[in-house]
Design a protein around this motif. Structure first.
Motif, PDB file in Angstrom:
ATOM      1  N   LEU A 142       0.847  -1.192   0.000  1.00 44.02           N
ATOM      2  CA  LEU A 142       0.000   0.000   0.000  1.00 44.02           C
ATOM      3  C   LEU A 142       0.880   1.238   0.000  1.00 44.02           C
ATOM      4  O   LEU A 142       1.849   1.318   0.765  1.00 44.02           O
ATOM      5  CB  LEU A 142      -0.913   0.045   1.229  1.00 44.02           C
ATOM      6  CG  LEU A 142      -1.964  -1.038   1.360  1.00 44.02           C
ATOM      7  CD1 LEU A 142      -1.482  -2.115   2.339  1.00 44.02           C
ATOM      8  CD2 LEU A 142      -3.287  -0.449   1.863  1.00 44.02           C
ATOM      9  N   CYS A 149      -2.719   0.264  -4.232  1.00 47.19           N
ATOM     10  CA  CYS A 149      -2.650  -0.974  -3.465  1.00 47.19           C
ATOM     11  C   CYS A 149      -2.516  -2.129  -4.447  1.00 47.19           C
ATOM     12  O   CYS A 149      -3.258  -2.209  -5.421  1.00 47.19           O
ATOM     13  CB  CYS A 149      -3.905  -1.143  -2.604  1.00 47.19           C
ATOM     14  SG  CYS A 149      -3.923  -2.680  -1.657  1.00 47.19           S
ATOM     15  N   PHE A 163      -9.348   1.659   1.585  1.00 47.30           N
ATOM     16  CA  PHE A 163      -7.903   1.863   1.634  1.00 47.30           C
ATOM     17  C   PHE A 163      -7.467   2.265   3.039  1.00 47.30           C
ATOM     18  O   PHE A 163      -6.476   1.742   3.568  1.00 47.30           O
ATOM     19  CB  PHE A 163      -7.484   2.941   0.638  1.00 47.30           C
ATOM     20  CG  PHE A 163      -5.994   3.140   0.552  1.00 47.30           C
ATOM     21  CD1 PHE A 163      -5.238   2.428  -0.369  1.00 47.30           C
ATOM     22  CD2 PHE A 163      -5.339   4.022   1.402  1.00 47.30           C
ATOM     23  CE1 PHE A 163      -3.858   2.592  -0.446  1.00 47.30           C
ATOM     24  CE2 PHE A 163      -3.965   4.186   1.346  1.00 47.30           C
ATOM     25  CZ  PHE A 163      -3.225   3.478   0.410  1.00 47.30           C
ATOM     26  N   TYR A 167      -4.983   0.244   5.421  1.00 45.80           N
ATOM     27  CA  TYR A 167      -3.724   0.923   5.757  1.00 45.80           C
ATOM     28  C   TYR A 167      -3.523   0.971   7.270  1.00 45.80           C
ATOM     29  O   TYR A 167      -2.427   0.697   7.767  1.00 45.80           O
ATOM     30  CB  TYR A 167      -3.726   2.333   5.176  1.00 45.80           C
ATOM     31  CG  TYR A 167      -2.361   3.003   5.174  1.00 45.80           C
ATOM     32  CD1 TYR A 167      -1.460   2.777   4.132  1.00 45.80           C
ATOM     33  CD2 TYR A 167      -1.978   3.846   6.211  1.00 45.80           C
ATOM     34  CE1 TYR A 167      -0.212   3.378   4.128  1.00 45.80           C
ATOM     35  CE2 TYR A 167      -0.725   4.450   6.215  1.00 45.80           C
ATOM     36  CZ  TYR A 167       0.148   4.218   5.174  1.00 45.80           C
ATOM     37  OH  TYR A 167       1.386   4.812   5.177  1.00 45.80           O
TER      38      TYR A 167
END
Length: 232
Positions: A142, A149, A163, A167
């Motif tokens: 990432l 990603c 995301f 993350y």
């Protein structure tokens, strides 16, 4: 340069009211009562956020959300007149980042808009990439600067919310992160019980995109009664 926000709702009074509040915050607003006309603009204009009503003639908000997600990853907030969880889950599953149930307070919507834009901008900076902004976990990578990603060297198309959740989990790999912590990291708001289902839907969607099983997950593991974690 002010952020560009798309509003689509066939109820003129609601659309005009939201537009007024957003314009007072110095946003550039594109307001539509017709979802087909809105889609034409969404195909050509670079937007920063969309607010979509669910129940509309010609094309409902779910379909419009789905079409936007084919090419864009900016935040989408759904407006629903129903309290039914199925509406909210459907929207989140199709790629929406947040939802609000009508009637709502305009100032609360503005707060949600600001939170979504802050997060979107945070993970979509154009500055040169730095190693500290890239997380590698096995075959998962990432990059918070480019919002990229990849899994097994293949790109994963994630919404801003997906995301951020992934993350945060990767940043704290090996640690159990509660739904409350995830919700606060994503939305920056106080957690309340009904939000737990929101996180659950996004986690499920992430697993589907990663071809990860619920029964024996390789990446995102559920720690019952505690939260979620990615093994270190």
């Amino acid at each position: 340069m002010s952020e560009k926000i798309l509003i689509v709702d066939d109820e003129k009074e609601i659309t005009d009211l939201i537009s007024l509040y957003l314009q007072n915050e110095n946003y550039t607003v594109y307001a539509f009562y017709d979802p087909l006309e809105a889609w034409k603009l969404a195909e050509t204009e670079e937007l920063d956020l969309a607010i979509l009503d669910v129940m509309m003639p010609k094309m409902d908000g779910f379909k419009l959300c789905q079409k936007i997600r084919e090419n864009h990853n900016y935040p989408i907030i759904m407006l629903t007149a129903k309290e039914e969880e199925t509406d909210k889950i459907t929207g989140l599953t199709l790629g929406a980042d947040d939802y609000m149930t009508k009637p709502f307070r305009p100032l609360e919507l503005i707060a949600r808009v600001k939170a979504q834009l802050r997060r979107y901008k945070k993970y979509n900076q154009t500055a040169p990439s730095e190693d500290s902004q890239i997380i590698v976990h096995g075959s998962l990578m990432l990059n918070s600067l480019t919002h990229e990603c990849t899994l097994d060297e293949k790109p994963l198309s994630l919404t801003p919310t997906e995301f951020t959740i992934l993350y945060v989990l990767c940043q704290k790999k090996g640690q159990v992160i509660s739904a409350e912590e995830l919700f606060h990291a994503v939305w920056g708001e106080e957690y309340f019980s009904k939000s737990n289902n929101t996180i659950t839907v996004h986690i499920r969607h992430l697993r589907e995109k990663m071809n990860d099983s619920f029964e024996d997950p390789k990446y995102i593991k559920t720690v019952w009664g505690c939260g979620y974690k990615i093994e270190g």
